[in-house]
Design a protein around this motif. Structure first.
Motif, mmCIF file in Angstrom:
data_model
loop_
_atom_site.group_PDB
_atom_site.id
_atom_site.type_symbol
_atom_site.label_atom_id
_atom_site.label_comp_id
_atom_site.label_asym_id
_atom_site.label_seq_id
_atom_site.Cartn_x
_atom_site.Cartn_y
_atom_site.Cartn_z
ATOM 1 N N SER A 21 -4.918 -5.607 87.068
ATOM 2 C CA SER A 21 -5.394 -5.602 85.686
ATOM 3 C C SER A 21 -6.891 -5.360 85.668
ATOM 4 C CB SER A 21 -5.087 -6.935 85.005
ATOM 5 O OG SER A 21 -3.704 -7.190 84.956
ATOM 6 N N CYS A 22 -7.359 -4.829 84.560
ATOM 7 C CA CYS A 22 -8.784 -4.540 84.413
ATOM 8 C C CYS A 22 -9.161 -4.719 82.949
ATOM 9 C CB CYS A 22 -9.067 -3.118 84.865
ATOM 10 S SG CYS A 22 -10.671 -2.458 84.366
ATOM 11 N N THR A 23 -10.171 -5.494 82.708
ATOM 12 C CA THR A 23 -10.681 -5.617 81.354
ATOM 13 C C THR A 23 -12.059 -4.980 81.274
ATOM 14 O OG1 THR A 23 -11.615 -7.791 81.815
ATOM 15 C CG2 THR A 23 -9.386 -7.736 80.903
ATOM 16 N N ALA A 24 -12.347 -4.374 80.146
ATOM 17 C CA ALA A 24 -13.637 -3.729 79.941
ATOM 18 C C ALA A 24 -14.222 -4.204 78.624
ATOM 19 C CB ALA A 24 -13.492 -2.213 79.945
ATOM 20 N N SER A 25 -15.497 -4.536 78.640
ATOM 21 C CA SER A 25 -16.184 -4.967 77.436
ATOM 22 C C SER A 25 -17.510 -4.234 77.330
ATOM 23 C CB SER A 25 -16.410 -6.481 77.471
ATOM 24 O OG SER A 25 -17.188 -6.836 78.591
ATOM 25 N N GLY A 26 -18.071 -4.266 76.130
ATOM 26 C CA GLY A 26 -19.347 -3.594 75.922
ATOM 27 C C GLY A 26 -19.204 -2.133 75.565
ATOM 28 N N LEU A 27 -17.980 -1.672 75.390
ATOM 29 C CA LEU A 27 -17.731 -0.315 74.924
ATOM 30 C C LEU A 27 -16.507 -0.351 74.016
ATOM 31 C CD1 LEU A 27 -15.098 0.357 76.782
ATOM 32 C CD2 LEU A 27 -16.766 1.196 78.421
ATOM 33 N N THR A 28 -16.338 0.738 73.256
ATOM 34 C CA THR A 28 -15.158 0.845 72.404
ATOM 35 C C THR A 28 -14.023 1.321 73.293
ATOM 36 O OG1 THR A 28 -16.590 1.394 70.536
ATOM 37 C CG2 THR A 28 -14.224 1.834 70.299
ATOM 38 N N PHE A 29 -13.246 0.361 73.791
ATOM 39 C CA PHE A 29 -12.293 0.616 74.865
ATOM 40 C C PHE A 29 -11.378 1.789 74.547
ATOM 41 C CE2 PHE A 29 -10.106 -0.602 78.637
ATOM 42 C CZ PHE A 29 -8.748 -0.444 78.413
ATOM 43 N N ASP A 30 -10.876 1.864 73.328
ATOM 44 C CA ASP A 30 -9.897 2.902 73.028
ATOM 45 C C ASP A 30 -10.521 4.267 72.773
ATOM 46 O OD1 ASP A 30 -9.019 1.603 69.695
ATOM 47 O OD2 ASP A 30 -10.926 2.179 70.609
ATOM 48 N N ASP A 31 -11.816 4.416 73.045
ATOM 49 C CA ASP A 31 -12.468 5.719 73.020
ATOM 50 C C ASP A 31 -12.642 6.315 74.413
ATOM 51 O OD1 ASP A 31 -14.896 5.164 70.298
ATOM 52 O OD2 ASP A 31 -12.725 5.559 70.292
ATOM 53 N N TYR A 32 -12.283 5.527 75.447
ATOM 54 C CA TYR A 32 -12.626 5.927 76.810
ATOM 55 C C TYR A 32 -11.400 6.109 77.699
ATOM 56 C CZ TYR A 32 -17.555 5.188 75.993
ATOM 57 O OH TYR A 32 -18.833 5.294 75.524
ATOM 58 N N ALA A 33 -11.379 7.236 78.417
ATOM 59 C CA ALA A 33 -10.435 7.381 79.517
ATOM 60 C C ALA A 33 -10.767 6.331 80.569
ATOM 61 C CB ALA A 33 -10.514 8.776 80.118
ATOM 62 N N MET A 34 -9.729 5.854 81.229
ATOM 63 C CA MET A 34 -9.899 4.831 82.271
ATOM 64 C C MET A 34 -9.191 5.273 83.540
ATOM 65 S SD MET A 34 -11.622 2.323 80.845
ATOM 66 C CE MET A 34 -11.330 0.997 82.026
ATOM 67 N N GLY A 35 -9.608 4.692 84.633
ATOM 68 C CA GLY A 35 -8.969 5.086 85.888
ATOM 69 C C GLY A 35 -8.979 4.000 86.925
ATOM 70 N N TRP A 36 -8.073 4.171 87.879
ATOM 71 C CA TRP A 36 -8.011 3.337 89.080
ATOM 72 C C TRP A 36 -8.369 4.208 90.285
ATOM 73 C CZ3 TRP A 36 -7.735 -1.769 89.008
ATOM 74 C CH2 TRP A 36 -7.196 -2.406 87.900
ATOM 75 N N PHE A 37 -9.197 3.673 91.126
ATOM 76 C CA PHE A 37 -9.656 4.365 92.311
ATOM 77 C C PHE A 37 -9.501 3.420 93.497
ATOM 78 C CE2 PHE A 37 -11.543 7.847 89.965
ATOM 79 C CZ PHE A 37 -11.657 7.287 88.708
ATOM 80 N N ARG A 38 -9.508 3.973 94.701
ATOM 81 C CA ARG A 38 -9.444 3.124 95.867
ATOM 82 C C ARG A 38 -10.295 3.710 96.986
ATOM 83 N NH1 ARG A 38 -3.063 4.007 97.551
ATOM 84 N NH2 ARG A 38 -3.252 6.164 98.353
#
Length: 129
Positions: A21-38
């Motif tokens: 799981s990943c939470t993001a704050s300080g931005l309008t979350f539903d305006d941003y593409a998100m990704g998982w990296f390793r």
């Protein structure tokens, strides 16, 4: 400021499952593409899976297709990665990231680390035989 925080890593036997799981704050979350990296020791960081801001479009690396599922809950500002049939080669530090800019099509289509500007600290995933 933007904060990205991952959770859910751990030690699991080959063939098992984990959900990150990943939470993001300080931005309008539903305006941003998100990704998982390793990133595994001695290797470059690679895109595992990315998702568009709406959740309607996804990208998967060939190595995880059919085993991993990315999803997001914009109401909770949360990104998920369901990982099934885990393999030894999946052992790595897993990072969550938000795209550099809002509505970035390139970010979710390429899932390139260079397209992402806000990173979490990572969560370790270790697969044992």
């Amino acid at each position: 400021q933007v904060q990205v925080v991952e959770s859910g890593g751990g030690l699991v036997q080959a063939g098992g499952s984990l959900r990150l799981s990943c939470t993001a704050s300080g931005l309008t979350f539903d305006d941003y593409a998100m990704g998982w990296f390793r990133q595994a020791p001695g290797k470059e960081r690679e895109g595992v899976s990315c998702i568009s801001w709406s959740g309607g479009n996804t990208y998967y690396a060939d190595s995880v297709k059919g085993r991993f599922t990315i999803s997001r809950d914009n109401a909770k500002n949360t990104l998920y990665l369901q990982m099934n049939s885990l393999q030894l080669e999946d052992t790595a530090m897993y990072y969550c990231a938000a795209a550099r800019g809002a509505y970035s099509t390139a970010a979710w289509r390429t899932c390139s680390p260079t397209a992402f500007g806000y990173w979490g600290q990572g969560t370790q995933v270790t697969i044992s035989s």
